[in-house]
Design a protein around this motif. Structure first.
Motif, PDB file in Angstrom:
ATOM      1  N   ASP A  44      24.561  23.419  21.502  1.00 27.26           N
ATOM      2  CA  ASP A  44      25.958  22.964  21.612  1.00 27.26           C
ATOM      3  C   ASP A  44      26.032  21.451  21.455  1.00 27.26           C
ATOM      4  O   ASP A  44      26.900  20.913  20.772  1.00 27.26           O
ATOM      5  CB  ASP A  44      26.526  23.309  23.003  1.00 27.26           C
ATOM      6  CG  ASP A  44      26.910  24.761  23.098  1.00 27.26           C
ATOM      7  OD1 ASP A  44      26.878  25.446  22.069  1.00 27.26           O
ATOM      8  OD2 ASP A  44      27.224  25.217  24.209  1.00 27.26           O
ATOM      9  N   ALA A  47      25.548  20.300  17.900  1.00 25.94           N
ATOM     10  CA  ALA A  47      26.746  20.514  17.075  1.00 25.94           C
ATOM     11  C   ALA A  47      27.769  19.407  17.343  1.00 25.94           C
ATOM     12  O   ALA A  47      28.415  18.903  16.417  1.00 25.94           O
ATOM     13  CB  ALA A  47      27.345  21.881  17.380  1.00 25.94           C
ATOM     14  N   SER A  48      27.914  18.995  18.618  1.00 24.25           N
ATOM     15  CA  SER A  48      28.852  17.916  18.946  1.00 24.25           C
ATOM     16  C   SER A  48      28.401  16.607  18.313  1.00 24.25           C
ATOM     17  O   SER A  48      29.213  15.871  17.734  1.00 24.25           O
ATOM     18  CB  SER A  48      28.940  17.710  20.465  1.00 24.25           C
ATOM     19  OG  SER A  48      29.418  18.859  21.100  1.00 24.25           O
ATOM     20  N   GLN A  50      26.509  16.144  15.718  1.00 20.93           N
ATOM     21  CA  GLN A  50      26.643  16.172  14.249  1.00 20.93           C
ATOM     22  C   GLN A  50      28.094  15.925  13.833  1.00 20.93           C
ATOM     23  O   GLN A  50      28.349  15.336  12.787  1.00 20.93           O
ATOM     24  CB  GLN A  50      26.138  17.505  13.698  1.00 20.93           C
ATOM     25  CG  GLN A  50      24.613  17.563  13.680  1.00 20.93           C
ATOM     26  CD  GLN A  50      24.074  18.950  13.383  1.00 20.93           C
ATOM     27  OE1 GLN A  50      24.776  19.943  13.537  1.00 20.93           O
ATOM     28  NE2 GLN A  50      22.806  19.022  12.991  1.00 20.93           N
ATOM     29  N   SER A  51      29.034  16.371  14.672  1.00 17.36           N
ATOM     30  CA  SER A  51      30.440  16.132  14.351  1.00 17.36           C
ATOM     31  C   SER A  51      30.817  14.679  14.629  1.00 17.36           C
ATOM     32  O   SER A  51      31.698  14.129  13.971  1.00 17.36           O
ATOM     33  CB  SER A  51      31.343  17.039  15.198  1.00 17.36           C
ATOM     34  OG  SER A  51      30.978  18.368  15.021  1.00 17.36           O
ATOM     35  N   GLY A 112      26.403  15.321  25.589  1.00 15.11           N
ATOM     36  CA  GLY A 112      27.142  16.527  25.191  1.00 15.11           C
ATOM     37  C   GLY A 112      27.462  17.319  26.449  1.00 15.11           C
ATOM     38  O   GLY A 112      26.568  17.657  27.212  1.00 15.11           O
ATOM     39  N   SER A 150      33.016  20.887  18.612  1.00 19.87           N
ATOM     40  CA  SER A 150      32.484  20.391  17.341  1.00 19.87           C
ATOM     41  C   SER A 150      33.570  20.482  16.279  1.00 19.87           C
ATOM     42  O   SER A 150      34.639  21.072  16.504  1.00 19.87           O
ATOM     43  CB  SER A 150      31.258  21.203  16.922  1.00 19.87           C
ATOM     44  OG  SER A 150      31.618  22.560  16.770  1.00 19.87           O
ATOM     45  N   LEU A 154      36.264  18.616  18.164  1.00 16.96           N
ATOM     46  CA  LEU A 154      35.423  17.691  18.937  1.00 16.96           C
ATOM     47  C   LEU A 154      36.294  16.916  19.933  1.00 16.96           C
ATOM     48  O   LEU A 154      37.310  16.338  19.572  1.00 16.96           O
ATOM     49  CB  LEU A 154      34.729  16.698  17.988  1.00 16.96           C
ATOM     50  CG  LEU A 154      33.802  15.713  18.699  1.00 16.96           C
ATOM     51  CD1 LEU A 154      32.514  16.398  19.122  1.00 16.96           C
ATOM     52  CD2 LEU A 154      33.486  14.508  17.812  1.00 16.96           C
TER      53      LEU A 154
END
Ligand code: SF4
Length: 493
Positions: A44, A47-48, A50-51, A112, A150, A154
């Motif tokens: 998780d 993914a955050s 990367q955004s 995160g 994300s 986000l």
């Protein structure tokens, strides 16, 4: 004992459960079990991140010096209150304008977030990262960033790393050091719901069972345990021997509802202490089909049943798999013998809910399947399935007549167990009840979190084997439900 270096991971563990931090450092690593929860949290967080970042983060000191917009892999060290040695690895640093030892840019820590709210654990962890980073970059870190979700969802929240928060951190670090220096592990956490996520659960479960810890009695959480301890009841046996009337009177000072609960708790503890199930006198029927002495009147004349279990991603509010096992009644009218049918002898029907296909298609497929077995009850364990299916049907425009028919077909086996039996189990969840009946899942050590991790991995990378494992887990949950149904039909052997 030599002084322990206090790391951010130890602090995180300690904030969840003091015993956990102690075991992380002093426990036998062999007793530790891998759980999928940490991998889920990390996926998780990734993914955050990367955004949040347009490009891959840089690594370590060199990336900081080169003004990379994001940096990972930095090890920070420093001294805490009373000369305590501190160490941390922030998950991510985000570049900001402002002077530091690298020139006209500085960094702030990013975390995160799992769950909906910012917790004390998040705040103190960020305070530690901020404090050590300020020393490292020779520039203050007044704020940290917390991200969740994300893509377009986000969320970003800034957290002020105030002096008050730093005081709280000092206090926590001193107490963490005291815990780590103790020769004995701290007691089990008061609210053992937290243990679900912990890698020491197996060891602690064993200890709790051996000492008859009050949390072993189904229905006792942290608060009730405190009340009982206040009355001098310290373990399962003492609770089993307590006079329900006296206990009810004593607990009523905390609220009238405890007066009635006292008798239920004593009876539950007694059943667990004796290891024998006890049949209950069901109250007058509250709902059609749920009354009488027969726990499953719906099964008297039907041609078969559909066992039904959903797998979900709770954070994404995504019920990604609706799995059914189709169990026909025998030609002689009897239900198949034995708690578990021979592997593969009943049909398993998984229906995957894929975003790309849309909910309308899923509803069509569900309707088609249910339509093929019109008078067959849908047996599920717990209320999740009925809530999810009825909501889905409503969203897809099912009329009142169809919803009523669906409601009448759904049979919550868990509710029937609770209504008709008191069992010698520390939880009435499917895993505990079916295991007590001797049911064994074909994949050992797999739980809902592991299944969810496979699902996310499958969505990202594919892999037929992962999907097969998810199906096997889901099918097994259905078969476990059948083991409970058979026992309800047969009674104790
Ligand atoms: S299993 Fe529970 S009591 Fe044991 S260390 Fe983990 S959180 Fe603490």
């Amino acid at each position: 004992m030599t002084q322990v270096v206090l790391t951010d991971r130890l602090l995180r563990s300690w904030l969840r459960c003091k015993r956990r931090a102690w075991l992380d450092r002093h426990g036998d690593p062999e007793a530790r079990r891998w759980t999928a929860h940490r991998s889920l949290a990390l996926s998780d967080q990734l993914a955050s991140f990367q955004s949040l970042l347009a490009q891959k983060p840089g690594h370590g000191e060199a990336a900081c010096a080169a003004a990379a917009p994001g940096v990972v892999g930095l090890r920070l060290q420093g001294e805490g209150p009373a000369g305590l040695q501190l160490q941390a690895h922030p998950s991510l640093l985000e570049r900001l304008p402002g002077p530091s030892r690298w020139g006209d840019h500085a960094y702030r820590p990013v975390l995160g977030r799992q769950g909906r709210n910012l917790t004390r654990e998040h705040r103190l962890l960020l305070a530690l990262w901020g404090r050590l980073l300020a020393e490292y970059q020779r520039a203050p870190v007044p704020q940290a960033l917390v991200v969740a979700g994300s893509g377009r969802n986000l969320q970003r929240d800034t957290l002020s790393l105030s002096a008050g928060l730093q005081h709280q951190l000092d206090d926590a670090l001193v107490r963490l050091a005291e815990t780590m220096e103790s020769p004995e592990p701290p007691p089990l956490v008061a609210d053992r719901k937290k243990c679900v996520l912990c890698s020491w659960r197996g060891k602690c479960d064993q200890e709790a069972a051996a000492e008859g810890h009050l949390s072993e009695v189904s229905g006792i959480g942290g608060k009730r345990r405190e009340m009982l301890l206040g009355l001098g009841i310290t373990n399962l046996k003492e609770l089993a021997a307590a006079d329900p009337a006296w206990l009810g009177e004593a607990l009523a000072v905390h609220g009238e509802q405890h007066r009635h609960n006292a008798a239920v708790l004593v009876a539950q503890a007694r059943v667990q202490a004796q290891g024998r199930p006890e049949r209950l006198e069901p109250e007058p029927p509250a709902a059609e089909g749920a009354g009488g002495l027969d726990p499953l009147p719906e099964l008297r004349h039907c041609p078969g049943v559909l066992l039904y279990d959903i797998e979900s991603d709770p954070d994404a509010r995504d019920d990604f798999l609706h799995g059914f096992v189709i169990v026909p009644r025998g030609a002689d009218g009897a239900w198949p013998a034995g708690p578990v049918p021979a592997q593969g002898s009943w049909r398993y029907q998984p229906l995957l809910a894929l975003y790309d296909h849309g909910e309308a298609l899923l509803w069509q497929r569900l309707r088609r399947l249910l339509g093929r077995y019109p008078a067959w009850p849908l047996l599920h364990y717990g209320e999740t399935e009925s809530i999810a299916l009825l909501r889905l049907a409503r969203r897809q425009g099912a009329g009142e007549a169809e919803l009523t028919a669906l409601r009448q077909r759904l049979v919550d086996v868990h509710a029937r167990v609770r209504r008709h039996w008191r069992l010698p189990v520390n939880s009435y969840g499917l895993k505990a009840v079916a295991s007590w009946l001797g049911f064994r899942w074909s994949q050992s050590g797999v739980d809902g979190a592991r299944c969810l991790l496979w699902w996310r991995q499958w969505r990202r990378d594919g892999g037929g084997q992962r999907l097969q494992r998810i199906f096997t887990y889901n099918r097994d949950d259905n078969l476990a439900t059948w083991a409970v149904v058979r026992w309800l039909l047969d009674g104790p052997g």
